[in-house]
Design a protein around this motif. Structure first.
Motif, PDB file in Angstrom:
ATOM      1  N   GLN A   1       0.809  -1.208   0.000  1.00 18.65           N
ATOM      2  CA  GLN A   1       0.000   0.000   0.000  1.00 18.65           C
ATOM      3  C   GLN A   1       0.848   1.267   0.000  1.00 18.65           C
ATOM      4  OE1 GLN A   1      -2.479   0.156   3.475  1.00 18.65           O
ATOM      5  NE2 GLN A   1      -0.882  -0.641   4.836  1.00 18.65           N
ATOM      6  N   GLU A   2       2.085   1.178   0.495  1.00 23.98           N
ATOM      7  CA  GLU A   2       2.971   2.350   0.447  1.00 23.98           C
ATOM      8  C   GLU A   2       3.704   2.446  -0.883  1.00 23.98           C
ATOM      9  OE1 GLU A   2       3.283   0.040   2.890  1.00 23.98           O
ATOM     10  OE2 GLU A   2       2.364   1.052   4.621  1.00 23.98           O
ATOM     11  N   MET A   3       3.546   1.434  -1.737  1.00 23.33           N
ATOM     12  CA  MET A   3       4.220   1.417  -3.036  1.00 23.33           C
ATOM     13  C   MET A   3       3.229   1.053  -4.137  1.00 23.33           C
ATOM     14  SD  MET A   3       7.568  -0.689  -1.739  1.00 23.33           S
ATOM     15  CE  MET A   3       6.547  -1.651  -0.611  1.00 23.33           C
ATOM     16  N   PRO A   4       2.207   1.893  -4.365  1.00 24.62           N
ATOM     17  CA  PRO A   4       1.145   1.549  -5.308  1.00 24.62           C
ATOM     18  C   PRO A   4       1.618   1.371  -6.740  1.00 24.62           C
ATOM     19  CG  PRO A   4       0.995   3.856  -4.631  1.00 24.62           C
ATOM     20  CD  PRO A   4       2.011   3.209  -3.742  1.00 24.62           C
ATOM     21  N   THR A   5       2.792   1.892  -7.077  1.00 26.46           N
ATOM     22  CA  THR A   5       3.282   1.706  -8.446  1.00 26.46           C
ATOM     23  C   THR A   5       3.545   0.230  -8.745  1.00 26.46           C
ATOM     24  OG1 THR A   5       5.558   2.116  -7.684  1.00 26.46           O
ATOM     25  CG2 THR A   5       4.307   4.006  -8.544  1.00 26.46           C
ATOM     26  N   MET A   6       3.737  -0.579  -7.708  1.00 23.99           N
ATOM     27  CA  MET A   6       3.995  -2.001  -7.928  1.00 23.99           C
ATOM     28  C   MET A   6       2.741  -2.747  -8.378  1.00 23.99           C
ATOM     29  SD  MET A   6       6.693  -3.057  -4.918  1.00 23.99           S
ATOM     30  CE  MET A   6       7.031  -4.657  -5.667  1.00 23.99           C
TER      31      MET A   6
END
Length: 446
Positions: free
Chosen positions: A116-121
């Motif tokens: 959730q802290e890295m939505p680009t993934m």
């Protein structure tokens, strides 16, 4: 962009035409998620902890349900060091579980929560290549385990399944929906949308479960880069066979899920009512750890009524639908037939180097021979007719024991909540509501 063997439109037609499991090759070579190895994931999430399920590598006959496992919170970095052989404090709580004796599984992790802290993934997973526009990591789950990590044989109530293998190999044992009568279905432990088998499919107790001899196993080893398609209601047991495995899956909704939700709500009403009743054979740990709490009967009835209403709204309550039962029927893949249905593909799946069928295992260890009886003879001790019952003390199997007679609460539930029974009662309930024209019941408004 790399050329793929099938376009999204072709992939969607293939998925609609498949009635048995199949493996896609060459579809994920350009997916960024192909690089989601344990090492990289551990570096991405840093000190974020997640829950791991642990079980013994050696076990006697019988499936290991999640209620029997150990659980710890740990980081992926600690898990990574543990799988590499470290046994000091750098592995956190894993230090209490020797790798030679235990497997571990971070299973069913929602990608949308995990990253959730890295939505680009989220965009690293490209389910749109399979004809599912807009579907990516947000609608996916992540599975990270060691060799030996497994999920008990079960059937998913909803949808069909696409599974992308990222790292390591997994062995899949799949059984068609019609094999339910050979797999001894149970809702204990209870988990919404999962029907478990009481059989350990890799080490079956044929004395206790003789009908399993006639189960039709379809087995495949899934390798990195491959995608497995699991059709609706196919049973499956999955086990990691390499030291570290990483998989990503997504459940694809089908029209029949509306009715399945009614069946699941009905099952929850029944199992909660019976298992929360004080009884000597209700002292077992019947609720799966994935379920947060036991809900009240009123809550369960509201959920059931909401499911019935949603099903009626989605299927329509037109005169044509009520008058023509065929308009509500589904094919084996859960797709609607008749009213408003899309035409089924007329061409067979294009099996070849990029689409491999998962075929039936011609020689399973439990194969029926010409000298075997169709079913084992019935013992004079009638208790042997019920898989849950017997002469074991109650503390050993969590049920009522000999003093409760031949039939336990769980035996009753296994009959009442058999998938075939639930499907029949669900259809009767929906038909009755359509006839009455009452798709909103009192519990929906309280």
């Amino acid at each position: 962009m790399a050329t793929k063997p099938f376009s999204p439109e072709q992939s969607q037609r293939i998925l609609r035409s498949l009635r048995t499991p199949a493996v896609f090759l060459g579809m994920t070579d350009d997916w960024p998620a192909s690089g989601w190895t344990l090492d990289r994931l551990a570096r991405c999430v840093g000190e974020k902890s997640t829950c791991f399920r642990l079980g013994p590598r050696r076990r006697e006959k019988g499936p290991l349900f999640e209620t029997e496992c150990s659980y710890i919170d740990a980081t992926l970095a600690e898990f990574f060091r543990w799988t590499g052989g470290c046994r000091d404090s750098s592995v956190g709580l894993f230090t209490n579980f020797p790798l030679s004796e235990h497997w571990a599984y971070a299973d069913y992790k929602y990608v949308a929560v995990f990253f959730q802290e890295m939505p680009t993934m989220f965009k690293d997973v490209v389910w749109s290549d399979f004809g599912c526009p807009g579907r990516d990591g947000r609608e996916s789950t992540l599975w990270i385990g060691t060799g030996g990590a497994n999920t008990p044989c079960h059937m998913d109530s909803y949808g069909c399944n696409l599974v992308f293998q990222v790292q390591g190999r997994k062995r899949w044992h799949l059984f068609p929906p019609d094999d339910a009568k050979h797999l001894y279905p149970t809702r204990i432990p209870y988990e919404e949308s999962s029907v478990f088998s009481r059989v350990s499919v890799v080490q079956p107790d044929l004395g206790r479960f003789p009908a399993f001899r006639r189960a039709r196993a379809h087995c495949v080893t899934l390798h990195p880069g491959q995608v497995l398609f699991v059709p609706r209601h196919w049973w499956h047991y999955v086990e990691s066979i390499d030291p570290v495995t990483v998989s990503v899956n997504s459940w694809i909704e089908v029209a029949a899920d509306d009715e399945a939700r009614v069946g699941e709500a009905l099952s929850k009403v029944i199992i909660s009512a019976l298992k929360t009743t004080p009884s000597i054979d209700n002292e077992d740990n019947w609720l799966n750890p994935t379920e947060e709490e036991v809900t009240s009967h009123d809550q369960n009835m509201r959920y059931l009524n909401l499911a019935v209403r949603a099903c009626a709204e989605h299927q329509g309550t037109s005169a044509e639908a009520r008058a023509d039962p065929a308009a509500r029927k589904r094919d084996s893949g859960g797709h609607a037939k008749g009213l408003g249905a899309q035409p089924e593909p007329s061409d067979p799946p294009p099996f070849g180097p990029h689409l491999i069928p998962v075929t039936r295992d011609a020689d399973p260890p439990w194969k029926v021979t010409a000298s075997d009886p169709i079913e084992a003879p019935v013992s004079k001790d009638k208790r042997s007719r019920f898989p849950h019952s017997g002469t074991k003390p109650a503390a050993e199997h969590g049920r009522g024991g000999e003093e409760q007679g031949c039939v336990s609460t769980d035996d009753v539930l296994d009959c009442l909540l058999h998938p075939d029974v639930v499907a029949l009662v669900t259809q009767l309930m929906l038909d009755r509501q359509r006839e009455l024209g009452a798709d909103i019941l009192p519990f929906c408004t309280t």
